[in-house]
Design a protein around this motif. Structure first.
Motif, PDB file in Angstrom:
ATOM      1  N   ALA A  19       1.578 -54.201  99.166  1.00 50.81           N
ATOM      2  CA  ALA A  19       1.060 -55.278  98.316  1.00 50.81           C
ATOM      3  C   ALA A  19       1.581 -56.638  98.767  1.00 50.81           C
ATOM      4  O   ALA A  19       0.837 -57.626  98.773  1.00 50.81           O
ATOM      5  N   MET A  20       2.841 -56.687  99.173  1.00 50.71           N
ATOM      6  CA  MET A  20       3.421 -57.950  99.626  1.00 50.71           C
ATOM      7  C   MET A  20       2.744 -58.409 100.928  1.00 50.71           C
ATOM      8  O   MET A  20       2.381 -59.575 101.062  1.00 50.71           O
ATOM      9  N   VAL A  21       2.546 -57.492 101.852  1.00 52.35           N
ATOM     10  CA  VAL A  21       1.921 -57.836 103.132  1.00 52.35           C
ATOM     11  C   VAL A  21       0.466 -58.248 102.927  1.00 52.35           C
ATOM     12  O   VAL A  21      -0.004 -59.203 103.536  1.00 52.35           O
ATOM     13  N   SER A  22      -0.238 -57.551 102.049  1.00 57.19           N
ATOM     14  CA  SER A  22      -1.663 -57.849 101.850  1.00 57.19           C
ATOM     15  C   SER A  22      -1.898 -59.107 101.017  1.00 57.19           C
ATOM     16  O   SER A  22      -2.984 -59.678 101.060  1.00 57.19           O
ATOM     17  N   GLY A  23      -0.906 -59.503 100.231  1.00 60.49           N
ATOM     18  CA  GLY A  23      -1.053 -60.697  99.416  1.00 60.49           C
ATOM     19  C   GLY A  23      -1.786 -60.464  98.108  1.00 60.49           C
ATOM     20  O   GLY A  23      -2.161 -61.420  97.422  1.00 60.49           O
ATOM     21  N   VAL A  24      -1.973 -59.209  97.724  1.00 63.24           N
ATOM     22  CA  VAL A  24      -2.665 -58.895  96.485  1.00 63.24           C
ATOM     23  C   VAL A  24      -1.747 -59.216  95.293  1.00 63.24           C
ATOM     24  O   VAL A  24      -0.548 -58.992  95.357  1.00 63.24           O
ATOM     25  N   MET A  25      -2.294 -59.774  94.247  1.00 63.89           N
ATOM     26  CA  MET A  25      -1.574 -60.126  93.015  1.00 63.89           C
ATOM     27  C   MET A  25      -0.195 -60.728  93.309  1.00 63.89           C
ATOM     28  O   MET A  25       0.834 -60.171  92.940  1.00 63.89           O
ATOM     29  N   PRO A  26      -0.146 -61.870  93.975  1.00 68.37           N
ATOM     30  CA  PRO A  26       1.133 -62.403  94.452  1.00 68.37           C
ATOM     31  C   PRO A  26       2.178 -62.643  93.363  1.00 68.37           C
ATOM     32  O   PRO A  26       3.364 -62.379  93.589  1.00 68.37           O
ATOM     33  N   LEU A  27       1.770 -63.101  92.203  1.00 63.04           N
ATOM     34  CA  LEU A  27       2.740 -63.356  91.137  1.00 63.04           C
ATOM     35  C   LEU A  27       3.376 -62.058  90.664  1.00 63.04           C
ATOM     36  O   LEU A  27       4.608 -61.946  90.545  1.00 63.04           O
ATOM     37  N   VAL A  28       2.569 -61.048  90.432  1.00 62.86           N
ATOM     38  CA  VAL A  28       3.062 -59.752  89.953  1.00 62.86           C
ATOM     39  C   VAL A  28       3.945 -59.098  91.017  1.00 62.86           C
ATOM     40  O   VAL A  28       5.032 -58.601  90.722  1.00 62.86           O
ATOM     41  N   VAL A  29       3.476 -59.097  92.259  1.00 63.55           N
ATOM     42  CA  VAL A  29       4.200 -58.417  93.335  1.00 63.55           C
ATOM     43  C   VAL A  29       5.517 -59.124  93.644  1.00 63.55           C
ATOM     44  O   VAL A  29       6.555 -58.477  93.810  1.00 63.55           O
ATOM     45  N   ALA A  30       5.498 -60.452  93.716  1.00 64.93           N
ATOM     46  CA  ALA A  30       6.740 -61.186  93.997  1.00 64.93           C
ATOM     47  C   ALA A  30       7.758 -60.987  92.872  1.00 64.93           C
ATOM     48  O   ALA A  30       8.957 -60.824  93.130  1.00 64.93           O
ATOM     49  N   THR A  31       7.284 -60.968  91.637  1.00 64.66           N
ATOM     50  CA  THR A  31       8.177 -60.733  90.498  1.00 64.66           C
ATOM     51  C   THR A  31       8.744 -59.319  90.543  1.00 64.66           C
ATOM     52  O   THR A  31       9.947 -59.109  90.342  1.00 64.66           O
ATOM     53  N   ALA A  32       7.887 -58.343  90.834  1.00 60.43           N
ATOM     54  CA  ALA A  32       8.354 -56.955  90.945  1.00 60.43           C
ATOM     55  C   ALA A  32       9.359 -56.805  92.080  1.00 60.43           C
ATOM     56  O   ALA A  32      10.379 -56.119  91.944  1.00 60.43           O
ATOM     57  N   SER A  33       9.098 -57.460  93.195  1.00 58.34           N
ATOM     58  CA  SER A  33      10.015 -57.406  94.337  1.00 58.34           C
ATOM     59  C   SER A  33      11.362 -58.031  93.973  1.00 58.34           C
ATOM     60  O   SER A  33      12.419 -57.472  94.262  1.00 58.34           O
ATOM     61  N   PHE A  34      11.318 -59.179  93.308  1.00 59.30           N
ATOM     62  CA  PHE A  34      12.538 -59.852  92.858  1.00 59.30           C
ATOM     63  C   PHE A  34      13.355 -58.934  91.954  1.00 59.30           C
ATOM     64  O   PHE A  34      14.555 -58.731  92.161  1.00 59.30           O
ATOM     65  N   LEU A  35      12.697 -58.358  90.954  1.00 60.72           N
ATOM     66  CA  LEU A  35      13.404 -57.489  90.005  1.00 60.72           C
ATOM     67  C   LEU A  35      13.918 -56.220  90.677  1.00 60.72           C
ATOM     68  O   LEU A  35      15.028 -55.750  90.382  1.00 60.72           O
ATOM     69  N   ALA A  36      13.139 -55.656  91.595  1.00 57.38           N
ATOM     70  CA  ALA A  36      13.573 -54.439  92.297  1.00 57.38           C
ATOM     71  C   ALA A  36      14.795 -54.721  93.166  1.00 57.38           C
ATOM     72  O   ALA A  36      15.745 -53.931  93.186  1.00 57.38           O
ATOM     73  N   PHE A  37      14.798 -55.841  93.885  1.00 60.06           N
ATOM     74  CA  PHE A  37      15.963 -56.173  94.708  1.00 60.06           C
ATOM     75  C   PHE A  37      17.196 -56.435  93.847  1.00 60.06           C
ATOM     76  O   PHE A  37      18.310 -56.048  94.216  1.00 60.06           O
ATOM     77  N   LEU A  38      17.014 -57.093  92.698  1.00 61.01           N
ATOM     78  CA  LEU A  38      18.157 -57.294  91.797  1.00 61.01           C
ATOM     79  C   LEU A  38      18.679 -55.960  91.272  1.00 61.01           C
ATOM     80  O   LEU A  38      19.899 -55.749  91.199  1.00 61.01           O
ATOM     81  N   ALA A  39      17.777 -55.057  90.910  1.00 63.51           N
ATOM     82  CA  ALA A  39      18.197 -53.733  90.437  1.00 63.51           C
ATOM     83  C   ALA A  39      18.958 -52.996  91.540  1.00 63.51           C
ATOM     84  O   ALA A  39      20.001 -52.372  91.282  1.00 63.51           O
ATOM     85  N   LEU A  40      18.462 -53.080  92.765  1.00 63.59           N
ATOM     86  CA  LEU A  40      19.153 -52.434  93.883  1.00 63.59           C
ATOM     87  C   LEU A  40      20.532 -53.047  94.109  1.00 63.59           C
ATOM     88  O   LEU A  40      21.490 -52.332  94.426  1.00 63.59           O
TER      89      LEU A  40
END
Length: 165
Positions: free
Chosen positions: A84-105
């Motif tokens: 999703a990040m590479v394709s650019g689909v739903m950028p707000l949702v994906v960037a937020t999910a990526s941010f939260l996932a990295f913080l959780a990790l």
């Protein structure tokens, strides 16, 4: 300060970078973060479900069966986030999910690292599949390894946010 830098970079094209340059940097960062997610998923998949499940079990103290299931879910989530990040689909949702996932990790890795320092065990995160470097054996090495993993994940979380420019 971070907001000031972004304002300077994007302020009507009058900042340090033109609007086109900001868009290019944003695209490159999005592709980089997406590639990191895909590399993590690929590394775990290549290491195998059993190895990934064992890494999850060591980090969470889940039963072997539950850890294996969570390991499969982690591989799938990383692959989906990466694609999703590479394709650019739903950028707000994906960037937020990526941010939260990295913080959780970062939080899980930090807690696991502290536990491994306290009890002298190995807490290999298996972030990119099977470990190819020597396992940390001293407390100093465990602290350094934990600090690196936490800092890397916090940094990637912040980079995930910059893909929203």
């Amino acid at each position: 300060m971070y907001a000031d830098v972004l304002t300077t970079l994007t302020h009507g094209g009058e900042g340090v970078l033109s609007q086109n340059q900001v868009q290019m940097v944003t695209l490159l960062l999005r592709l980089a973060v997406g590639s990191i997610w895909l590399a993590a998923a690929t590394g775990k998949a290549r290491a195998g479900v059993a190895a990934t499940g064992e890494s999850v079990r060591r980090m969470t103290d889940l039963s072997a069966v539950r850890a294996r299931r969570l390991g499969v879910a982690v591989i799938a989530a990383e692959a989906i986030l990466g694609a999703a990040m590479v394709s650019g689909v739903m950028p707000l949702v994906v960037a937020t999910a990526s941010f939260l996932a990295f913080l959780a990790l970062a939080l899980v890795s930090g807690a696991t690292g502290l536990r491994s320092i306290a009890d002298g065990t190995d807490a290999d995160c298996g972030c990119f599949g099977a470990r190819r470097t020597p396992r940390p054996v001293t407390d100093v090495q465990r602290v350094q390894s934990t600090a690196w993993v936490v800092a890397r994940n916090v940094g990637l979380a912040l980079i995930s946010l910059t893909t929203l420019l």
